[in-house]
Scaffold this motif. Structure first.
Motif, PDB file in Angstrom:
ATOM      1  N   PRO A   1      -8.056  -9.802  17.906  1.00  0.00           N
ATOM      2  CA  PRO A   1      -7.046 -10.734  18.067  1.00  0.00           C
ATOM      3  C   PRO A   1      -6.978 -11.469  16.636  1.00  0.00           C
ATOM      4  O   PRO A   1      -5.921 -12.158  16.503  1.00  0.00           O
ATOM      5  N   ALA A   2      -7.776 -11.262  15.645  1.00  0.00           N
ATOM      6  CA  ALA A   2      -7.455 -12.229  14.474  1.00  0.00           C
ATOM      7  C   ALA A   2      -6.740 -11.217  13.486  1.00  0.00           C
ATOM      8  O   ALA A   2      -6.548 -11.772  12.361  1.00  0.00           O
ATOM      9  N   TYR A   3      -6.465 -10.301  13.747  1.00  0.00           N
ATOM     10  CA  TYR A   3      -5.734  -9.062  12.710  1.00  0.00           C
ATOM     11  C   TYR A   3      -4.679  -8.510  13.211  1.00  0.00           C
ATOM     12  O   TYR A   3      -4.606  -8.318  14.489  1.00  0.00           O
ATOM     13  N   TYR A   4      -3.719  -8.132  12.299  1.00  0.00           N
ATOM     14  CA  TYR A   4      -2.670  -7.576  12.644  1.00  0.00           C
ATOM     15  C   TYR A   4      -2.443  -6.244  11.579  1.00  0.00           C
ATOM     16  O   TYR A   4      -3.106  -6.224  10.675  1.00  0.00           O
ATOM     17  N   TYR A   5      -2.018  -5.206  12.152  1.00  0.00           N
ATOM     18  CA  TYR A   5      -1.873  -3.922  11.198  1.00  0.00           C
ATOM     19  C   TYR A   5      -0.493  -3.866  10.904  1.00  0.00           C
ATOM     20  O   TYR A   5       0.687  -4.288  11.590  1.00  0.00           O
ATOM     21  N   GLY A   6      -0.268  -3.395   9.624  1.00  0.00           N
ATOM     22  CA  GLY A   6       1.297  -3.252   9.246  1.00  0.00           C
ATOM     23  C   GLY A   6       1.493  -1.715   8.860  1.00  0.00           C
ATOM     24  O   GLY A   6       0.352  -1.197   8.190  1.00  0.00           O
ATOM     25  N   TYR A   7       2.151  -0.987   9.319  1.00  0.00           N
ATOM     26  CA  TYR A   7       2.513   0.255   9.136  1.00  0.00           C
ATOM     27  C   TYR A   7       3.913   0.345   8.221  1.00  0.00           C
ATOM     28  O   TYR A   7       4.869  -0.080   8.605  1.00  0.00           O
ATOM     29  N   VAL A   8       3.750   1.085   6.918  1.00  0.00           N
ATOM     30  CA  VAL A   8       4.729   1.059   6.085  1.00  0.00           C
ATOM     31  C   VAL A   8       5.243   2.566   5.760  1.00  0.00           C
ATOM     32  O   VAL A   8       4.796   3.360   5.805  1.00  0.00           O
ATOM     33  N   TYR A   9       6.602   2.456   5.520  1.00  0.00           N
ATOM     34  CA  TYR A   9       7.248   3.570   5.204  1.00  0.00           C
ATOM     35  C   TYR A   9       8.345   3.361   4.054  1.00  0.00           C
ATOM     36  O   TYR A   9       8.978   2.379   4.150  1.00  0.00           O
ATOM     37  N   PHE A  10       7.664   3.517   2.576  1.00  0.00           N
ATOM     38  CA  PHE A  10       8.286   3.141   1.528  1.00  0.00           C
ATOM     39  C   PHE A  10       9.002   4.281   0.909  1.00  0.00           C
ATOM     40  O   PHE A  10       8.506   5.456   0.890  1.00  0.00           O
ATOM     41  N   ARG A  11      10.141   3.954   0.340  1.00  0.00           N
ATOM     42  CA  ARG A  11      11.158   4.927  -0.387  1.00  0.00           C
ATOM     43  C   ARG A  11      11.429   4.389  -1.719  1.00  0.00           C
ATOM     44  O   ARG A  11      12.035   3.225  -1.866  1.00  0.00           O
TER      45      ARG A  11
ATOM     46  N   PHE B   1      16.263   2.856  -6.082  1.00  0.00           N
ATOM     47  CA  PHE B   1      16.383   2.083  -4.972  1.00  0.00           C
ATOM     48  C   PHE B   1      14.956   1.956  -4.341  1.00  0.00           C
ATOM     49  O   PHE B   1      13.972   2.976  -4.669  1.00  0.00           O
ATOM     50  N   GLN B   2      14.461   0.778  -3.929  1.00  0.00           N
ATOM     51  CA  GLN B   2      13.112   0.542  -3.477  1.00  0.00           C
ATOM     52  C   GLN B   2      13.181  -0.367  -2.306  1.00  0.00           C
ATOM     53  O   GLN B   2      13.700  -1.319  -2.132  1.00  0.00           O
ATOM     54  N   LYS B   3      12.665   0.267  -1.321  1.00  0.00           N
ATOM     55  CA  LYS B   3      12.680  -0.188   0.241  1.00  0.00           C
ATOM     56  C   LYS B   3      11.366   0.040   1.058  1.00  0.00           C
ATOM     57  O   LYS B   3      11.205   1.223   0.974  1.00  0.00           O
ATOM     58  N   SER B   4      11.050  -0.977   1.882  1.00  0.00           N
ATOM     59  CA  SER B   4      10.063  -0.537   2.785  1.00  0.00           C
ATOM     60  C   SER B   4      10.566  -1.050   4.147  1.00  0.00           C
ATOM     61  O   SER B   4      11.102  -2.074   4.362  1.00  0.00           O
ATOM     62  N   LEU B   5      10.279  -0.034   5.096  1.00  0.00           N
ATOM     63  CA  LEU B   5      10.226  -0.502   6.660  1.00  0.00           C
ATOM     64  C   LEU B   5       8.787  -0.683   7.245  1.00  0.00           C
ATOM     65  O   LEU B   5       8.109   0.330   6.747  1.00  0.00           O
ATOM     66  N   VAL B   6       8.611  -1.752   7.656  1.00  0.00           N
ATOM     67  CA  VAL B   6       7.195  -2.148   8.084  1.00  0.00           C
ATOM     68  C   VAL B   6       7.016  -2.352   9.445  1.00  0.00           C
ATOM     69  O   VAL B   6       8.056  -3.227  10.035  1.00  0.00           O
ATOM     70  N   LEU B   7       6.298  -1.899  10.102  1.00  0.00           N
ATOM     71  CA  LEU B   7       6.227  -2.080  11.807  1.00  0.00           C
ATOM     72  C   LEU B   7       4.911  -2.631  11.841  1.00  0.00           C
ATOM     73  O   LEU B   7       3.735  -2.324  11.544  1.00  0.00           O
ATOM     74  N   ILE B   8       4.794  -3.974  12.359  1.00  0.00           N
ATOM     75  CA  ILE B   8       3.772  -4.707  12.813  1.00  0.00           C
ATOM     76  C   ILE B   8       3.286  -4.588  14.225  1.00  0.00           C
ATOM     77  O   ILE B   8       3.835  -4.766  14.921  1.00  0.00           O
ATOM     78  N   SER B   9       2.147  -4.539  14.102  1.00  0.00           N
ATOM     79  CA  SER B   9       1.348  -4.436  15.731  1.00  0.00           C
ATOM     80  C   SER B   9      -0.190  -4.640  15.769  1.00  0.00           C
ATOM     81  O   SER B   9      -0.658  -4.799  14.570  1.00  0.00           O
ATOM     82  N   LYS B  10      -0.421  -5.211  16.693  1.00  0.00           N
ATOM     83  CA  LYS B  10      -1.902  -5.418  16.906  1.00  0.00           C
ATOM     84  C   LYS B  10      -2.618  -4.272  17.148  1.00  0.00           C
ATOM     85  O   LYS B  10      -4.146  -4.113  17.244  1.00  0.00           O
TER      86      LYS B  10
ATOM     87  N   SER C   1       3.403  -4.554   1.477  1.00  0.00           N
ATOM     88  CA  SER C   1       4.417  -3.429   1.700  1.00  0.00           C
ATOM     89  C   SER C   1       4.850  -2.486   0.629  1.00  0.00           C
ATOM     90  O   SER C   1       5.668  -1.604   0.861  1.00  0.00           O
ATOM     91  N   PHE C   2       4.513  -2.922  -0.562  1.00  0.00           N
ATOM     92  CA  PHE C   2       4.905  -2.165  -1.611  1.00  0.00           C
ATOM     93  C   PHE C   2       3.614  -1.495  -2.507  1.00  0.00           C
ATOM     94  O   PHE C   2       2.692  -2.208  -2.525  1.00  0.00           O
ATOM     95  N   PRO C   3       3.694  -0.287  -3.050  1.00  0.00           N
ATOM     96  CA  PRO C   3       2.771   0.244  -3.794  1.00  0.00           C
ATOM     97  C   PRO C   3       2.448  -0.720  -5.140  1.00  0.00           C
ATOM     98  O   PRO C   3       3.466  -1.272  -5.531  1.00  0.00           O
ATOM     99  N   ASP C   4       1.406  -0.797  -5.811  1.00  0.00           N
ATOM    100  CA  ASP C   4       1.362  -1.503  -6.942  1.00  0.00           C
ATOM    101  C   ASP C   4       2.077  -0.624  -8.091  1.00  0.00           C
ATOM    102  O   ASP C   4       2.214   0.762  -7.781  1.00  0.00           O
ATOM    103  N   SER C   5       2.814  -1.171  -9.075  1.00  0.00           N
ATOM    104  CA  SER C   5       3.657  -0.495  -9.900  1.00  0.00           C
ATOM    105  C   SER C   5       2.978   0.516 -10.681  1.00  0.00           C
ATOM    106  O   SER C   5       3.694   1.546 -10.859  1.00  0.00           O
ATOM    107  N   ASN C   6       1.576   0.654 -10.924  1.00  0.00           N
ATOM    108  CA  ASN C   6       0.838   1.779 -11.413  1.00  0.00           C
ATOM    109  C   ASN C   6       0.718   2.957 -10.709  1.00  0.00           C
ATOM    110  O   ASN C   6       0.652   3.900 -11.045  1.00  0.00           O
ATOM    111  N   SER C   7       0.958   2.822  -9.239  1.00  0.00           N
ATOM    112  CA  SER C   7       0.938   3.924  -8.353  1.00  0.00           C
ATOM    113  C   SER C   7       2.092   4.974  -8.481  1.00  0.00           C
ATOM    114  O   SER C   7       1.686   6.216  -8.492  1.00  0.00           O
ATOM    115  N   GLY C   8       3.085   4.569  -9.123  1.00  0.00           N
ATOM    116  CA  GLY C   8       4.218   5.485  -9.464  1.00  0.00           C
ATOM    117  C   GLY C   8       4.605   6.560  -8.189  1.00  0.00           C
ATOM    118  O   GLY C   8       4.687   7.631  -8.557  1.00  0.00           O
TER     119      GLY C   8
END
Length: 528
Positions: free
Chosen positions: A68-78, A90-99, A21-28
């Motif tokens: 059926p074997a996988y979920y998707y995660g949709y992320v909004y990161f601030r 301030f670092q936060k992610s809202l993640v929506l999980i869905s099939k 749910s979070f970018p790698d630190s080097n992504s800046g």
């Protein structure tokens, strides 16, 4: 925080979600970033709601059916500077999980709710969820209206009956509610042209690599670029379904990290999107690597980027491009490159460029798949070989040599002007997971068609007359077999007309009534 609170996730799933749910630190990534990921469900979980979604799944095009074997995660990161916090940010992610793989829909929904959530916190999520509870079921082919925090999102989920390449326009209302309604042109598509722009001279080679299920890594500066590019790659062979695993964003903490980066065996058939420079070293041995700089829409035409040899890729600071020693089977189509370059010079909007690119990929895939469709249809037994009194006939065996012989007269040259080693491409494709997946689903469809034809043949017989000429034991056997047929038709959703099933029901009833009373009682009681 998990919402709704009763949602069950295993510890492994939670860990995967947290790291992804979070970018790698080097992504800046400063400001707001949206991206998506895909992760394996833990085995042995209870399946809920599935039977309901399965019914809807039947009407979806094959590339939108859920796995059926996988979920998707949709992320909004601030990530924004905030001196009052210990880390200074301030670092936060809202993640929506869905099939469901409805990337564009969920991206839009998050855009509506995440910014407000970051300011209002949890009580706001409760309000969002009560809106989502009012959503109609995701029925393919219908215009759906989804209320979300004061606006109405309008959309249509495609069906397998839609002609590939056509989009059903969802019109905006012209009445007073025009300001609050948002019509989505698509639920699942990404901006193809923007994604392929950095490697735009190699689109045809990339299409071949995806078609053949070759191991591919996308190395990108941020998760949004890596996830969009991986999704674009997977969708470029549509209407074929990409049957291997793909990870729009993959990190070193992923539970499959060891499995996918091991050097003890050949790289698996997967497409990975990565941003961590560490992967430049761990995945050095992979045969095809796409290195992407920042995806900027060019005001000028992208420079011709040569295909680079793999040995030149030492670090992630190496230049953008495609690193591979793969030799494409087909000659290059200069026409599409010219058409898109002209579009860039004329400042054609990227939506229009994407439409051109999508149509190009569609025509290429269809030219490739039509000869296979035609050959596989010839494996179907003739209708006159279906007898009500014998089991349905089997499909004839797929023979690679026989298929290759058909290419001379009925090959891709009928629909595509591209020259090259089509035969070599087919030989390679027949060994790939995508062929396996495609052929299995065709086999299943045709077997079900045979079962349905067999049922119809049974219905057209005078079964009562037959039972009068046979012993009671044989008649009871027939009744039980017919009941099983009905159950199978229902369970496997066989393509049978409803009046055929009603007719069969009547036949069963009539046969039972012609039997002695004691047998009637037993057979009527065993309703199932």
């Amino acid at each position: 925080v998990i919402y709704p609170p009763h949602s069950k996730l295993t510890d492994k799933e939670k860990t995967n979600i947290c790291y992804l749910s979070f970018p790698d630190s080097n992504s800046g990534c400063l400001g707001d970033t949206q991206f998506c990921f895909r992760f394996r469900r833990s085995p042995g979980r209870k399946v809920s709601l599935c039977c309901f979604l399965d019914q809807l799944d039947r009407d979806l095009p094959v590339y939108l059916k859920k796995d059926p074997a996988y979920y998707y995660g949709y992320v909004y990161f601030r990530q924004v500077r905030d001196k009052s916090l210990k880390r200074g940010y301030f670092q936060k992610s809202l993640v929506l999980i869905s099939k469901l793989p409805y990337v564009h829909l969920f991206r839009t929904v998050l855009k509506q709710i995440a910014p407000e959530y970051f300011e209002k916190s949890e009580a706001f999520l409760e309000a969002v969820c009560s809106d989502v509870d009012r959503w109609p079921p995701p029925v393919p082919g219908e215009i759906l209206h989804l209320p979300i925090m004061g606006i109405i999102v309008k959309l249509r989920i495609p069906t397998y009956r839609d002609k590939p390449g056509t989009i059903q326009i969802v019109q905006n209302m012209h009445q007073a509610d025009a300001q609050i309604s948002l019509a989505l042109p698509t639920v699942h598509e990404v901006d193809l042209f923007r994604c392929f722009c950095p490697v735009f001279f190699h689109i045809q080679m990339l299409w071949e690599l995806v078609l053949l299920g070759e191991p591919l890594v996308v190395m990108a500066p941020s998760p949004s670029e890596s996830s969009e590019t991986v999704l674009a790659l997977v969708s470029c062979i549509s209407p074929l379904k990409y049957c291997s695993d793909f990870r729009p964003y993959f990190t070193i903490h992923d539970s499959e990290f060891k499995e996918y980066t091991t050097r003890t065996q050949a790289p698996p058939s997967v497409i990975l999107g990565v941003t961590n420079p560490f992967f430049a070293k761990t995945l050095q041995h992979w045969p095809h690597i796409i290195r992407i700089g920042d995806i900027k829409l060019p005001g000028d035409v992208p420079k011709q980027v040569k295909v680079k040899k793999l040995k030149n890729l030492k670090t992630l600071d190496s230049k953008p491009g495609v690193y591979t020693s793969y030799k494409p089977y087909l000659n290059k189509d200069e026409e599409i490159v010219k058409q898109l370059q002209k579009g860039v010079q004329q400042k054609r909007p990227t939506e229009a460029q994407s439409v051109i690119l999508r149509r190009y990929f569609l025509e290429l895939t269809e030219s490739f798949i039509i000869p296979l469709e035609r050959y596989v249809a010839s494996l179907m037994p003739l209708q006159k070989s279906i007898s009500p009194w014998k089991s349905p006939p089997q499909l004839r065996h797929f023979s690679q040599d026989d298929f290759m012989k058909t290419l001379e007269k009925a090959g891709p040259q009928l629909t595509s002007g591209l020259k090259g080693d089509w035969i070599g491409l087919y030989r390679h494709f027949l060994k790939s997971p995508n062929f396996d997946g495609w052929f299995r689903s065709r086999q299943k469809e045709m077997t079900q068609k045979l079962e349905a034809l067999h049922l119809e043949a049974l219905c057209n017989e005078n079964l009562v007359f037959w039972s009068q000429k046979h012993t009671e034991v044989e008649t009871v056997d027939l009744v039980l077999k017919l009941k099983n047929k009905l159950l199978q038709a229902d369970r496997e959703h066989l393509p049978v007309k409803t009046d055929t099933l009603k007719k069969l029901q009547t036949h069963i009833h009539d046969i039972i009534l012609a039997l002695p009373d004691d047998l009637q009682d037993i057979l009527l009681k065993t309703g199932t």
